[in-house]
Structures are given as structure tokens and as C-alpha cells.
Write a protein that holds these residues in place. Structure first.
Motif, PDB file in Angstrom:
ATOM      1  N   PRO A  75      -8.037   8.889   4.318  1.00 31.90           N
ATOM      2  CA  PRO A  75      -7.712   9.848   5.372  1.00 31.90           C
ATOM      3  C   PRO A  75      -7.314  11.187   4.770  1.00 31.90           C
ATOM      4  N   LEU A  89       6.746   7.637  15.359  1.00 33.98           N
ATOM      5  CA  LEU A  89       7.817   7.000  14.601  1.00 33.98           C
ATOM      6  C   LEU A  89       9.054   6.936  15.488  1.00 33.98           C
ATOM      7  N   TRP A  91      12.162   6.440  15.121  1.00 34.68           N
ATOM      8  CA  TRP A  91      13.462   6.995  14.718  1.00 34.68           C
ATOM      9  C   TRP A  91      13.454   8.518  14.696  1.00 34.68           C
ATOM     10  N   ARG A 104       3.567  19.110   6.902  1.00 36.82           N
ATOM     11  CA  ARG A 104       2.654  18.628   5.877  1.00 36.82           C
ATOM     12  C   ARG A 104       1.471  19.584   5.686  1.00 36.82           C
ATOM     13  N   MET A 155      -2.033  19.997  13.771  1.00 36.02           N
ATOM     14  CA  MET A 155      -2.524  20.082  12.396  1.00 36.02           C
ATOM     15  C   MET A 155      -3.780  20.946  12.303  1.00 36.02           C
TER      16      MET A 155
ATOM     17  N   TYR B 202       2.614   2.513  11.386  1.00 38.42           N
ATOM     18  CA  TYR B 202       3.442   3.538  10.739  1.00 38.42           C
ATOM     19  C   TYR B 202       2.817   3.963   9.411  1.00 38.42           C
ATOM     20  N   VAL B 205       0.018   6.286  10.056  1.00 40.91           N
ATOM     21  CA  VAL B 205       0.486   7.657  10.278  1.00 40.91           C
ATOM     22  C   VAL B 205       0.696   8.334   8.932  1.00 40.91           C
ATOM     23  N   LYS B 207      -0.712   7.677   6.184  1.00 37.94           N
ATOM     24  CA  LYS B 207      -1.997   7.927   5.524  1.00 37.94           C
ATOM     25  C   LYS B 207      -2.711   9.117   6.147  1.00 37.94           C
ATOM     26  N   VAL B 208      -2.730   9.155   7.488  1.00 38.15           N
ATOM     27  CA  VAL B 208      -3.457  10.230   8.160  1.00 38.15           C
ATOM     28  C   VAL B 208      -2.804  11.583   7.873  1.00 38.15           C
ATOM     29  N   LEU B 209      -1.469  11.613   7.847  1.00 41.51           N
ATOM     30  CA  LEU B 209      -0.785  12.865   7.547  1.00 41.51           C
ATOM     31  C   LEU B 209      -0.777  13.139   6.055  1.00 41.51           C
ATOM     32  N   ASN B 210      -1.198  12.123   5.263  1.00 42.40           N
ATOM     33  CA  ASN B 210      -1.245  12.292   3.820  1.00 42.40           C
ATOM     34  C   ASN B 210       0.133  12.685   3.266  1.00 42.40           C
ATOM     35  N   LEU B 211       1.166  11.972   3.710  1.00 41.44           N
ATOM     36  CA  LEU B 211       2.529  12.295   3.302  1.00 41.44           C
ATOM     37  C   LEU B 211       2.747  11.960   1.830  1.00 41.44           C
ATOM     38  N   LYS B 215       8.289  11.611   1.151  1.00 39.95           N
ATOM     39  CA  LYS B 215       8.338  11.683   2.615  1.00 39.95           C
ATOM     40  C   LYS B 215       8.114  10.295   3.215  1.00 39.95           C
ATOM     41  N   LYS B 219      10.986   9.162   5.560  1.00 40.23           N
ATOM     42  CA  LYS B 219      10.680   9.238   6.990  1.00 40.23           C
ATOM     43  C   LYS B 219      10.154   7.918   7.563  1.00 40.23           C
ATOM     44  N   ILE B 220       9.623   7.041   6.698  1.00 43.86           N
ATOM     45  CA  ILE B 220       9.038   5.820   7.233  1.00 43.86           C
ATOM     46  C   ILE B 220       9.661   4.561   6.629  1.00 43.86           C
ATOM     47  N   PRO B 223      13.859   4.266   7.175  1.00 41.58           N
ATOM     48  CA  PRO B 223      14.297   3.952   8.540  1.00 41.58           C
ATOM     49  C   PRO B 223      13.746   2.633   9.071  1.00 41.58           C
ATOM     50  N   ALA B 224      12.517   2.284   8.682  1.00 46.27           N
ATOM     51  CA  ALA B 224      11.938   1.047   9.200  1.00 46.27           C
ATOM     52  C   ALA B 224      12.618  -0.172   8.587  1.00 46.27           C
TER      53      ALA B 224
END
Ligand SMILES: Nc1ncnc2c1ncn2[C@@H]1O[C@H](COP(=O)(O)OP(=O)(O)OP(=O)(O)O)[C@@H](O)[C@H]1O
Ligand SMILES: [Mg+2]
Lengths: 263, 300
Positions: A75, A89, A91, A104, A155, B202, B205, B207-211, B215, B219-220, B223-224
Motif C-alpha cells: 500500500p 481507530l 482510541w 503522514r 490524503m 487496524y 490502516v 499499512k494504507v497510511l504507510n505509518l 507511529k 497510535k495503534i 493503545p490496542a
């Protein structure tokens, strides 16, 4: 560019506990830049699977997939995705969910204030300014879906991949967002692939409708070019003979030639 | 009262989101039909509800005291509730006296035990939680570490004491070592399970945002996994407090465990019973504090 997204001889096999399951076979599809494609087919035929392949979330078992001439190996932020189940998400607030994406993509080049402004704008576009500081569990299903749309739009992706983005919405909101989507894609010239169950939506929005056969081992059954002039107006189209012809062709494919096996 | 909340808190953790809100609200609709809907009736309903909620707890305590009193009547060595209460008042009138290393107030003994638990538990958390994250994230590491964890986890905590005495050549670090080794497993395992159970959505997400990895973690992942981590921490604290009493009986020094042993040697049975209550109450408080912390961090 005539072949912005290229899908060649793609096959998708899932390894399940009961052995290999062929979900998709012989998928061939070229999408031009700025084109709007609707993917339609009965539930479970493999629409989400195909969309995930274009998104790069899963890799094909066989065949090649290219985007802008480069192999899709994973991706990337140039391909924005709105997930079928919204995937926010829990939270993070709605604002933070969108901000994560904005930061991002634009975080390197822009100031915090600009990033926040972009986030506010994206949420305003889907009419959620009042819910910015709520968490996903505090808002309705349709609102969650709209945050997911805002996140993807924020985005400014070159390719927008939408998996039944308006499925959970009421008719009014749905119509409003469809119009917004048409406006945005006309402005940004983005390429869109949208999965839908809704025949009217497919005809109204798309340049081509890709109709899929039933699974397992689903493939592309037929492709219908929708030659209606843009900008399109839903009220004017209601009295347009060609509109009804296209509509009839899709319905014919879905309900006569691809009758749902169980139903 | 506290016993009821204790049970509720536990449910809260284990079945997390689905059942608790319904369970917490459930008794209300039952009471409502008896009350008229009008506003002035409501304040009067509240004390009634409080009494009803406390009634089973109070009844339970009364029955418990009754049985205890009865047993103490038939066996003369066992002091009854009243005698124990009198002894407790005397004991807690001066909890912080200090007459040399072998004769200190009950307060000092409790604090000494808590300190050992805090150090041992703290070290276990500092090592166990990051290890749990890594085991959950990386398959290779999981395959490497899992067999060892499975092998060592069922070992009775006190079996580690001789090793501790051997290595550290002193009682206090050996006791802390036992706490450490018994508290670390629940934190490793629960954290790793939490990482494994993160919904694919999650991660999609991410992967798609390429964090970036950082992060993704802040962010994931974090908290999870937090609710699972909190469960691990609570189990660990429980085990640590359970084990400290036994460990101190063997190592001696200042501490609630050794105090029990000492009072047994003095044949002061009232003090032993008081110690049992102290251990129970402190354990309950530790648990409650962690339930509150967990609630604070829950995003629901
Ligand atoms: N990860 C997976 N493992 C095994 N089988 C899968 C997996 N993902 C999808 N499938 C199977 O592939 C087929 C297509 O699934 P997909 O989710 O793409 O359908 P869909 O067309 O999006 O349906 P819907 O319209 O209901 O969302 C289904 O039979 C499904 O069971
Ligand atoms: Mg789908």
C-alpha cells in the motif's frame, strides 16, 4: 495516460483450512487516469478482494498489477482506501483519526496549523464539523463511514479506492455525498475504483461499470461504458432514456445472468 | 461493598467492552417500575438502592463472623472476632514503633513487604512488557522464547528461592528475585496475546497510511494492547502479593510474611488472624488501584 492502473491475468487463491480457495481468476482490467470505475457484483463474489489487491494490502497469487507503470508491491499513500467497515481507530477522536493521515502525507512540508486546517476541511466536507471531538463509539455507523471518507480524501490520493463507502448511509446523506464525490473527482482528476451494490449509484457516478460473475473463482463478466455527459445531475438523469438503458443492462446482468445461487 | 466492586472490576477486564455496561445498568430497570416516574421521587429512591446493594455484602460478612465466632467457641485455641478486634486495636495504636531489626511496628512490616513487591514487580514489568511486545510482533522471537516461557511458567515461585539465595547471597534480594520471576510471566504472555489479537483492520490502516514504526507503536499497537497489558499487570500484582508472604516466611527480616511466622513462634494466634486480614485488604486495595488505572486508560 491510458493505462494508469493495470491488472493482468490476476488470480487470487486463499489458503483456508479446507484447502486452497480460488476467489478470483483471469482478472484483466486497465484503468485510465481520472477514470471512475464501479465494481458491482453479488455479495461474496470478490469485490473487496480485488480492491484490496489494487490497494496493495494483499498480493496476488498470480499475475501482475501495476500503478503508474510501477508494480504494486504494497500500500502507499498515493492510493487512498475507504474500508468497507470504516476501520477507524477507536482510541482516537474523529479529528485525530483524520489528522493521522494528513500528518503522514503533508507533515514533512507543512506547518501544524496548515495540517489542522486540512483536517477541519476534510471533516467539514462530509458534514462532521460538529462531531470532530467525538470518539468513533459515540457516533452513528453512517458518521463513522463519513469519517473514513474524510480520512481518505484528506490524503489527496491519486487513486481513491472505495469499498461500499455509502452502504451504511441514509438516502439523503448518500445522495449528498455522491454529489460531493463527483465534484471532488472532477476537480482533482483522481482515479476512482468504487465497490457498490447499488445499480443507480454505479450508473450515476462511473465512466465504466465492471460487473463480476459469482464466486468462487469469480472473474469480470462484462464491462459497461457509461457515456453520460458530465457534470451529471441526478434529477435530469431520471428522465434520460440512456440512463435507464444502462440501468437496465446492469440489472439484467445481475438478476438474470448472474442470479444469486442461494436466493 | 468493596467485595462487590471487586467482582465487577474483574468482569470488566476479562470480557471487556461487551458485557459491562449492560451488567452495570441491569439492576436499575428492575427497581424502576416500583418508583413513580416523577422527579421528586428519585432522590428518595437512591438511599433505598444503596441499602439494597449493600445488604448482601453486609449479610455475607455477618454470616462469616457468626461462623467464625461459633468455631472459636468450640475450639479454645482459636480467638473469636471480638478478641481479635481488641488485639487489632492495640496493634494499630502504634503501627510505626521501632525496637531494633527484629521488633518493628506492623506498619513498617507492611511497608517493607510492599517495597519488595514494588521493586520485584517493577523490574518484571520493565522487562516483561517490552519482551511481550517483541514476542507478539516478531514470529521468530516468539518461536524462540515461547518454549522457555511454557517450561518455566508453571514452576512454583518458591522453587526459585534457593537459586536467588545462591546467586545473591542475601535474603532480601532473594525475596525480590522470587517476586520478579513469578510476576514476569503474566505480563509477557498477556502483552504478547494482546499484540497477536490486534484486529487486522487496524494494521490495514497502518499499512494504507504507510505509518512509521514509531507511529504504529504509539497510535495503534500500544493503545490496542493496553487492556491486555493491564490484565497482565493485575495478574502479576496479585501473584506478587501472594508470593511475598510465603517468601518472607522463609527469608526472615522485616515484612508481613516474616511477622506471621514470628507471631506463630510466639503462639500469638490473634496476630496471625489479623495478618491474614491485612494481607487480604492490601491485596484488594492493590487490585482496586489497578482497576481504577485500567478504567482511566480505557478508551470506551
Ligand atoms: N482472507 C480470506 N481468507 C479466505 N477466504 C477469503 C478471505 N477473504 C475473502 N475470502 C473469500 O473470498 C470471497 C470473496 O470475498 P470478498 O470479501 O472479496 O467479497 P465481496 O464481493 O466484497 O462481498 P461483499 O459484497 O459481501 O462485501 C468470499 O467467498 C470470501 O469468503
Ligand atoms: Mg466486500
Amino acid at each position: 495516460m491510458d493505462k494508469y492502473v493495470q491488472v493482468e491475468n490476476v488470480r487470487m487463491v486463499f489458503n483456508t483450512r479446507k484447502g486452497p480457495f480460488v476467489a478470483l481468476r483471469d482478472i484483466n482490467m486497465n484503468i485510465a487516469q481520472g477514470e471512475f470505475i464501479a465494481l458491482i457484483g453479488h455479495s461474496g463474489c470478490g469485490k473487496s478482494t480485488l480492491l484490496n489487491l489494487v490497494a496493495g494490502l494483499t498480493l496476488p497469487s498470480d499475475g501482475t498489477m501495476l500503478c503508474a507503470g510501477r508494480e504494486i508491491a504494497g500500500p502507499g499513500p498515493e492510493r487512498g482506501v475507504v474500508f468497507q467497515n470504516h476501520s477507524l481507530l477507536p482510541w482516537l477522536t474523529c479529528f485525530e483519526n483524520v489528522y493521522l493521515a494528513v500528518e503522514r502525507v503533508f507533515g514533512q512540508a507543512e506547518s501544524k496549523a496548515t495540517l489542522k486546517k486540512r483536517t477541519h476541511e476534510a471533516l467539514a466536507l462530509v458534514g462532521l464539523t460538529h462531531a470532530e471531538h467525538k470518539h468513533p463509539h459515540e457516533i452513528s455507523g453512517g458518521m463513522k463511514q463519513r469519517v473514513g471518507i474524510a480520512r481518505a480524501l484528506s490524503m489527496q490520493p491519486k487513486v481513491l479506492l472505495l469499498d461500499e463507502p455509502f452502504g451504511a448511509l441514509d438516502a439523503l446523506t448518500r445522495a449528498h455525498l455522491q454529489d460531493e464525490l463527483m465534484k471532488i473527482t472532477a476537480e482533482t482528476h483522481s482515479t476512482v475504483v468504487m465497490v457498490t451494490h447499488d445499480v443507480d449509484e454505479a450508473v450515476l457516478l462511473s465512466d465504466r461499470i465492471v460487473m463480476m460473475t459469482n464466486g468462487p473463482a469469480a472473474t469480470i463478466g462484462e464491462v459497461l461504458r457509461v457515456d453520460l455527459p458530465r457534470p451529471r445531475d441526478r434529477l435530469a438523469l431520471a428522465n434520460d432514456a440512456r440512463y435507464h438503458e444502462y440501468r437496465g443492462a446492469v440489472l439484467d446482468f445481475l438478476y438474470r445472468r448472474q442470479m444469486r445461487p442461494a436466493a | 461493598m468493596s467485595a462487590v466492586t471487586f467482582v465487577k472490576g474483574r468482569e470488566d477486564m476479562e470480557t471487556k467492552e461487551q458485557t459491562t455496561p449492560a451488567a452495570a445498568v441491569a439492576p436499575r430497570p428492575q427497581l424502576k417500575p416500583a418508583q413513580p416516574e416523577s422527579a421528586p421521587a428519585r432522590p428518595r429512591a437512591w438511599p433505598g438502592m444503596a441499602v439494597r446493594a449493600a445488604l448482601p455484602t453486609l449479610l455475607g460478612l455477618a454470616v462469616f463472623m457468626g461462623i467464625w465466632a461459633l468455631i472459636s467457641q468450640t475450639s479454645p485455641q482459636l480467638p473469636g472476632p471480638l478478641k481479635t478486634w481488641a488485639s487489632a486495636q492495640e496493634l494499630f495504636s502504634d503501627p510505626f514503633y521501632n525496637k531494633g531489626p527484629n521488633d518493628q511496628g506492623i506498619g513498617w512490616n507492611i511497608l517493607a513487604s510492599l517495597q519488595r513487591v514494588a521493586i520485584g514487580f517493577g523490574m518484571a514489568a520493565a522487562l516483561g512488557i517490552p519482551l511481550g511486545f517483541m514476542i507478539g510482533r516478531f514470529k521468530f522471537l516468539s518461536a524462540m522464547v515461547s518454549p522457555i516461557v511454557s517450561l518455566l511458567r508453571p514452576v512454583s515461585p518458591l522453587a526459585w528461592l534457593p537459586i536467588g539465595l545462591l546467586v545473591f547471597k542475601a535474603a532480601n534480594p532473594a525475596a525480590i528475585w522470587v517476586i520478579f520471576i513469578s510476576a514476569i510471566w503474566p505480563m509477557i504472555i498477556n502483552t504478547a496475546v494482546g499484540v497477536n489479537r490486534i484486529p487486522q483492520d487496524y494494521m490495514n490502516v497502518a499499512k494504507v497510511l504507510n505509518l512509521s514504526e514509531w507511529k504504529i507503536f504509539t497510535k495503534i499497537l500500544f493503545p490496542a494492547v493496553l487492556p491486555y497489558m493491564m490484565t497482565g499487570i493485575r495478574l502479576s500484582i496479585g501473584v506478587a502479593w501472594l508470593v511475598i508472604v510465603a517468601a518472607e516466611m522463609l527469608t526472615g527480616g522485616v515484612g508481613i510474611g516474616f511477622w506471621v511466622w514470628d507471631e506463630w513462634n510466639n503462639l500469638n494466634v490473634e496476630h496471625i488472624i489479623i495478618a491474614i486480614f491485612i494481607v487480604g485488604i492490601v491485596g484488594l486495595l492493590l487490585e482496586q488501584v489497578l482497576v481504577l488505572v485500567a478504567k482511566r486508560f480505557s478508551y470506551e
